[in-house]
Design a protein around this motif. Structure first.
Motif, PDB file in Angstrom:
ATOM      1  N   CYS A 129       0.845  -1.211   0.000  1.00  0.00           N
ATOM      2  CA  CYS A 129       0.000   0.000   0.000  1.00  0.00           C
ATOM      3  C   CYS A 129       0.869   1.246   0.000  1.00  0.00           C
ATOM      4  CB  CYS A 129      -0.918   0.012   1.223  1.00  0.00           C
ATOM      5  SG  CYS A 129      -1.888  -1.469   1.479  1.00  0.00           S
ATOM      6  N   TRP A 132      -0.557   4.504  -0.825  1.00  0.00           N
ATOM      7  CA  TRP A 132      -1.633   4.939   0.070  1.00  0.00           C
ATOM      8  C   TRP A 132      -1.114   5.576   1.363  1.00  0.00           C
ATOM      9  CZ3 TRP A 132      -5.788   0.447   0.298  1.00  0.00           C
ATOM     10  CH2 TRP A 132      -6.280   0.224  -1.004  1.00  0.00           C
ATOM     11  N   ARG A 135      -1.895   9.042   1.913  1.00  0.00           N
ATOM     12  CA  ARG A 135      -3.302   9.316   1.599  1.00  0.00           C
ATOM     13  C   ARG A 135      -4.118   9.432   2.881  1.00  0.00           C
ATOM     14  NH1 ARG A 135      -6.664   5.243  -2.400  1.00  0.00           N
ATOM     15  NH2 ARG A 135      -8.754   6.077  -2.049  1.00  0.00           N
ATOM     16  N   ILE A 140      -9.935   6.206   1.808  1.00  0.00           N
ATOM     17  CA  ILE A 140      -9.781   4.808   1.386  1.00  0.00           C
ATOM     18  C   ILE A 140     -11.142   4.130   1.464  1.00  0.00           C
ATOM     19  CG2 ILE A 140      -8.646   2.605   1.876  1.00  0.00           C
ATOM     20  CD1 ILE A 140      -6.348   4.201   3.120  1.00  0.00           C
ATOM     21  N   THR A 141     -11.614   3.627   0.337  1.00  0.00           N
ATOM     22  CA  THR A 141     -12.970   3.078   0.255  1.00  0.00           C
ATOM     23  C   THR A 141     -12.967   1.562   0.238  1.00  0.00           C
ATOM     24  OG1 THR A 141     -12.988   3.026  -2.165  1.00  0.00           O
ATOM     25  CG2 THR A 141     -13.639   5.105  -1.103  1.00  0.00           C
ATOM     26  N   GLU A 143     -14.235  -0.211  -2.108  1.00  0.00           N
ATOM     27  CA  GLU A 143     -13.857  -0.618  -3.463  1.00  0.00           C
ATOM     28  C   GLU A 143     -12.344  -0.630  -3.629  1.00  0.00           C
ATOM     29  OE1 GLU A 143     -15.689  -1.913  -5.910  1.00  0.00           O
ATOM     30  OE2 GLU A 143     -17.249  -1.898  -4.366  1.00  0.00           O
ATOM     31  N   ASP A 144     -11.653   0.338  -3.030  1.00  0.00           N
ATOM     32  CA  ASP A 144     -10.179   0.349  -3.074  1.00  0.00           C
ATOM     33  C   ASP A 144      -9.626  -0.930  -2.460  1.00  0.00           C
ATOM     34  OD1 ASP A 144     -10.001   2.896  -4.203  1.00  0.00           O
ATOM     35  OD2 ASP A 144     -10.047   3.879  -2.249  1.00  0.00           O
ATOM     36  N   LEU A 148      -7.452  -4.035  -4.127  1.00  0.00           N
ATOM     37  CA  LEU A 148      -6.160  -4.431  -3.568  1.00  0.00           C
ATOM     38  C   LEU A 148      -6.163  -5.919  -3.241  1.00  0.00           C
ATOM     39  CD1 LEU A 148      -3.363  -3.761  -2.314  1.00  0.00           C
ATOM     40  CD2 LEU A 148      -4.578  -3.241  -0.187  1.00  0.00           C
TER      41      LEU A 148
END
Length: 279
Positions: A129, A132, A135, A140-141, A143-144, A148
């Motif tokens: 990650c 990320w 981030r 961070i969703t 779906e993300d 992954l």
């Protein structure tokens, strides 16, 4: 925990520890504390919110002086009394949330996360990650995370470990994710069993490095997790009494355990190899 008047002069007089950490409570404010270890002296503020303890690191002495740390503690405790957790409010990035989570969960009073697991979390997130880490956690969703997880599907264990770490850290940062049922990939057992003891001992006997050979022998004779045996120090072992002291096991507790004659013999053979480490 001992109580002292936390000042620059009193801190300078405190002895460093040989192992572990000693916490000192300020006699004027029990929520203002000092942790003294082998090399560091760190200020903390301790608060309670929603039935749980919140610990805020204020800085290390002498880079932060006692008067400044006391002021920072008052500021932090004031925020908490108003229903604000500034530590989590500032933990915007995944990297900051990860470090705050580890700081909280490896604390001696909780012990829910071992240093070994904390290291695994750091490696897993930095390796998989990396983009990320800077981030904001709140962006961070689900779906993300699904994407992954699918990207790592060829390594089911690692895919699951990364998501479990993310789930714990995001929940701590008050940005929880709701994973679907049966989300994780099935994992094959990673347990290594000795099917043929004679064959096992033959392989161990062929190991040229004496410390590595002793490592496997001691694991069999004690049944202790190999990650716990590897960093074993001589100050944890009493060969005359036939005991071994483990300051922090997987459950976070300390134990002093008896050693078999075979285990004592293995350790005795290692004496003189190192002044500090057994293996």
């Amino acid at each position: 925990m001992p109580t002292i008047n936390i000042t620059d002069s009193s801190i300078e007089k405190l002895p460093s520890t040989d192992t572990g950490t000693v916490f000192y409570i300020d006699h004027k404010n029990k929520k203002f504390q000092l942790a003294v270890g082998k090399k560091k002296r760190t200020f903390y503020a301790i608060a309670y919110k929603d039935g749980r303890n919140i610990r805020q690191k204020l800085g290390e002495f002498p880079y932060v002086r006692a008067k400044k740390a006391r002021s920072l503690a008052d500021e932090f405790l004031g925020d908490i009394s108003r229903g604000i957790d500034p530590r989590r409010a500032k933990a915007g990035t995944l990297e900051a949330a990860l470090e705050n989570y580890i700081e909280d969960r490896t604390h001696a009073s909780r012990g829910t996360l071992s240093e070994n697991t904390a290291g695994q979390y750091r490696r897993a997130l930095n390796n998989h990650c990396g983009k990320w880490m800077s981030r904001d956690v709140s962006t961070i969703t689900l779906e993300d995370i699904k994407m992954l997880h699918r990207r790592l599907r060829d390594s089911p264990y690692m895919a699951n470990q990364v998501v479990r770490a993310l789930r714990s850290i995001m929940s701590f940062a008050e940005c929880p994710i709701d994973l679907p049922k049966r989300f994780y990939y099935p994992e094959k057992s990673r347990e290594n069993r000795i099917e043929d003891i004679a064959e096992f001992w033959q392989k161990v006997a062929l190991i040229e490095n004496p410390s590595r050979r002793a490592f496997w022998r001691l694991g069999v004779y004690t049944g202790i997790r190999l990650n716990t045996i590897l960093p074993l120090r001589w100050d944890q072992v009493d060969l005359d009494a036939g005991t071994i002291h483990l300051p922090k096991m997987k459950n976070g507790l300390a134990r002093t355990l008896p050693l078999s004659k075979q285990a004592v013999a293995v350790l005795a053979e290692q004496q003189g190899m190192s002044d500090e480490w057994c293996l």
